[in-house]
Design a protein around this motif. Structure first.
Motif, mmCIF file in Angstrom:
data_model
loop_
_atom_site.group_PDB
_atom_site.id
_atom_site.type_symbol
_atom_site.label_atom_id
_atom_site.label_comp_id
_atom_site.label_asym_id
_atom_site.label_seq_id
_atom_site.Cartn_x
_atom_site.Cartn_y
_atom_site.Cartn_z
ATOM 1 N N HIS A 7 -16.163 40.193 71.312
ATOM 2 C CA HIS A 7 -17.516 40.591 70.907
ATOM 3 C C HIS A 7 -17.764 40.238 69.443
ATOM 4 C CE1 HIS A 7 -21.153 43.009 70.489
ATOM 5 N NE2 HIS A 7 -20.606 43.574 69.424
ATOM 6 N N TYR A 8 -16.781 40.541 68.580
ATOM 7 C CA TYR A 8 -16.940 40.243 67.155
ATOM 8 C C TYR A 8 -16.986 38.741 66.902
ATOM 9 C CZ TYR A 8 -16.345 45.105 65.722
ATOM 10 O OH TYR A 8 -16.518 46.450 65.530
ATOM 11 N N VAL A 9 -16.169 37.990 67.642
ATOM 12 C CA VAL A 9 -16.161 36.531 67.487
ATOM 13 C C VAL A 9 -17.511 35.950 67.882
ATOM 14 C CG1 VAL A 9 -15.184 34.387 68.374
ATOM 15 C CG2 VAL A 9 -13.674 36.277 67.761
ATOM 16 N N LYS A 10 -18.068 36.413 68.972
ATOM 17 C CA LYS A 10 -19.367 35.926 69.430
ATOM 18 C C LYS A 10 -20.475 36.289 68.450
ATOM 19 C CE LYS A 10 -18.346 35.911 74.398
ATOM 20 N NZ LYS A 10 -18.674 36.508 75.716
ATOM 21 N N ALA A 11 -20.350 37.466 67.822
ATOM 22 C CA ALA A 11 -21.362 37.892 66.855
ATOM 23 C C ALA A 11 -21.250 37.111 65.550
ATOM 24 C CB ALA A 11 -21.229 39.392 66.583
ATOM 25 N N LEU A 12 -20.017 36.823 65.129
ATOM 26 C CA LEU A 12 -19.798 36.133 63.853
ATOM 27 C C LEU A 12 -20.035 34.630 63.939
ATOM 28 C CD1 LEU A 12 -16.595 37.934 62.520
ATOM 29 C CD2 LEU A 12 -18.899 38.043 61.547
ATOM 30 N N ARG A 13 -19.868 34.053 65.129
ATOM 31 C CA ARG A 13 -19.978 32.597 65.258
ATOM 32 C C ARG A 13 -21.336 32.064 64.803
ATOM 33 N NH1 ARG A 13 -19.140 31.829 70.595
ATOM 34 N NH2 ARG A 13 -16.884 31.737 70.369
ATOM 35 N N PRO A 14 -22.461 32.602 65.303
ATOM 36 C CA PRO A 14 -23.755 32.086 64.830
ATOM 37 C C PRO A 14 -24.020 32.376 63.366
ATOM 38 C CG PRO A 14 -24.075 34.005 66.244
ATOM 39 C CD PRO A 14 -22.635 33.605 66.362
ATOM 40 N N GLY A 87 -33.421 42.220 67.344
ATOM 41 C CA GLY A 87 -32.997 41.155 68.229
ATOM 42 C C GLY A 87 -31.911 40.316 67.585
ATOM 43 N N PRO A 88 -31.368 39.351 68.307
ATOM 44 C CA PRO A 88 -30.273 38.534 67.775
ATOM 45 C C PRO A 88 -30.667 37.712 66.551
ATOM 46 C CG PRO A 88 -31.089 37.642 69.854
ATOM 47 C CD PRO A 88 -31.681 38.995 69.704
ATOM 48 N N MET A 89 -31.875 37.173 66.524
ATOM 49 C CA MET A 89 -32.292 36.389 65.361
ATOM 50 C C MET A 89 -32.439 37.278 64.132
ATOM 51 S SD MET A 89 -35.644 34.001 64.662
ATOM 52 C CE MET A 89 -36.631 35.395 64.069
ATOM 53 N N THR A 90 -33.001 38.463 64.307
ATOM 54 C CA THR A 90 -33.151 39.406 63.204
ATOM 55 C C THR A 90 -31.791 39.766 62.620
ATOM 56 O OG1 THR A 90 -35.136 40.357 64.216
ATOM 57 C CG2 THR A 90 -34.035 41.679 62.545
ATOM 58 N N THR A 91 -30.822 40.038 63.493
ATOM 59 C CA THR A 91 -29.465 40.363 63.048
ATOM 60 C C THR A 91 -28.852 39.203 62.277
ATOM 61 O OG1 THR A 91 -29.129 41.821 64.953
ATOM 62 C CG2 THR A 91 -27.155 41.028 63.812
ATOM 63 N N ASN A 92 -29.023 37.990 62.777
ATOM 64 C CA ASN A 92 -28.453 36.813 62.118
ATOM 65 C C ASN A 92 -29.076 36.589 60.742
ATOM 66 O OD1 ASN A 92 -26.770 36.242 64.274
ATOM 67 N ND2 ASN A 92 -28.222 34.847 65.246
ATOM 68 N N ILE A 93 -30.379 36.757 60.642
ATOM 69 C CA ILE A 93 -31.064 36.529 59.369
ATOM 70 C C ILE A 93 -30.595 37.529 58.311
ATOM 71 C CG2 ILE A 93 -33.298 36.693 58.182
ATOM 72 C CD1 ILE A 93 -34.588 35.460 60.654
ATOM 73 N N ILE A 94 -30.572 38.814 58.667
ATOM 74 C CA ILE A 94 -30.153 39.840 57.707
ATOM 75 C C ILE A 94 -28.693 39.651 57.305
ATOM 76 C CG2 ILE A 94 -29.733 42.301 57.399
ATOM 77 C CD1 ILE A 94 -32.172 42.864 59.076
ATOM 78 N N SER A 95 -27.830 39.383 58.271
ATOM 79 C CA SER A 95 -26.403 39.216 57.993
ATOM 80 C C SER A 95 -26.155 38.044 57.057
ATOM 81 C CB SER A 95 -25.632 39.005 59.304
ATOM 82 O OG SER A 95 -25.782 40.110 60.161
ATOM 83 N N VAL A 96 -26.784 36.913 57.333
ATOM 84 C CA VAL A 96 -26.593 35.725 56.504
ATOM 85 C C VAL A 96 -27.182 35.944 55.113
ATOM 86 C CG1 VAL A 96 -27.200 33.291 56.219
ATOM 87 C CG2 VAL A 96 -26.498 34.141 58.459
#
Length: 340
Positions: A7-14, A87-96
């Motif tokens: 799960h963590y790998v899939k979340a961190l990959r993008p 959503g997934p894009m929101t999570t990716n934007i904030i994380s990055v």
């Protein structure tokens, strides 16, 4: 345990793919822009760059590329919270956007060291090795500072705002005396306190109370240092910077998101969420003015700040549009579903 790791790998990959993609394209794009501006080309030639050697021009381009990589965390989080996006894009934007702060500070320090080394007329403050050591030491000190915050919130927990104010001034003074990166120290401290302490929410609440007056003073001083005649002279160059920066995000994020198999929204629209700039970019621009004395530092400061001003205006609107297009704003998602 295996499922959790997957799960963590899939979340961190993008997140990793999107971050690395924009780092590569940003440095290529901005350094290429500086090379172009150093040439004797009508309308595109920046006078202060024409007097420098090619290694110095490329290194300074790297310094500006590091600053250009920065995204305003405050603007990003404010838009996400106000729109209730999820959503997934929101999570990716904030994380990055948050992770990039560390990358930006490290890259800025490294590129500044290289630029100074390429310009004998500027007094060197140390080698690249010492700069890397100071960065590492700053990160370690920041983690220790984060633990100190945790202990204070756990065992004292009163007059937190006053404690934070005193801590900020003390740490900034000590960092300046020891030649440490205060920005990286506070980023590391906040990361540790917010993620490895049960009192993270309380810390964030107190910092938000403190942030408003700090931003008022900060932007007032930034505006006071910005001369309209310099901005007017840099208008064309600033628009080139804004355009190249946006193109670098578009290309880098799409490539990184595609390779890392990110969701469709991240592949198509997440680049729009990284355009806004504010605090960190202005802080580093001010450092550039102090590091590179005379006309060069003044020109670079006006150049960067003019670009930041444009990005801070268009950035939040672009993020809002991206969230809407990706269907991650609750109301927008419902209307989209109804139509189909």
């Amino acid at each position: 345990v295996t499922m959790s790791q997957d799960h963590y790998v899939k979340a961190l990959r993008p997140i990793t793919g999107i971050l690395l993609g924009q780092i590569v394209t940003m440095f290529i794009g901005i350094i290429a822009l500086f090379y172009l501006m150093s040439l004797d080309v009508p309308l595109l030639h920046m006078n202060v760059l024409g007097e420098l050697t090619l290694p110095a021009v490329l290194a300074i381009g790297g310094v500006v590329a590091a600053i250009s990589l920065a995204t305003s965390d405050a603007a990003t989080i404010a838009i996400v919270v106000s729109s209730k996006a999820k959503g997934p894009m929101t999570t990716n934007i904030i994380s990055v956007a948050v992770l990039k702060d560390v990358v930006v500070v490290i890259a800025f320090s490294a590129m500044t060291t290289l630029a100074i080394a390429a310009m004998p007329e500027i007094e060197s403050t140390g080698s690249l090795g010492s700069a890397i050591f100071n960065i590492f030491l700053s990160a370690i000190a920041g983690c220790g500072l984060g633990w100190l915050l945790h202990l204070y919130l756990k065992y004292v927990g009163v007059e937190t705002l006053l404690f934070l104010t005193g801590l900020i001034y003390t740490v900034s003074f000590v960092a300046d005396q020891l030649h440490l990166e205060s920005a990286l120290m506070f980023i590391a401290a906040g990361f540790v306190a917010a993620n490895w302490s049960s009192y993270g929410d309380k810390l964030i609440s107190e910092v938000e109370r403190l942030s408003a007056p700090v931003f008022v003073v900060f932007f007032t001083l930034a505006g006071a240092k910005l001369h309209l005649d310099e901005v007017a002279n840099m208008a064309l160059f600033a628009m080139m910077l804004v355009g190249i920066r946006a193109a670098a995000f578009y290309i880098g994020v799409r490539i990184g998101a595609t390779i890392s198999k990110a969701d469709e929204g991240s592949r198509k629209y997440s680049w729009m969420g990284f355009v806004s700039q504010a605090g960190l970019a202005i802080t580093l621009a001010d450092s550039v003015k102090n590091i590179f004395p005379g006309e060069l530092g003044s020109a670079l400061y006006s150049f960067i700040l003019a670009g930041v001003a444009v990005n801070e205006i268009i950035g939040p609107a672009m993020l809002q549009a991206a969230l809407s297009l990706a269907g991650e704003i609750p109301g927008e998602a419902k209307r989209s579903t109804t139509k189909h």
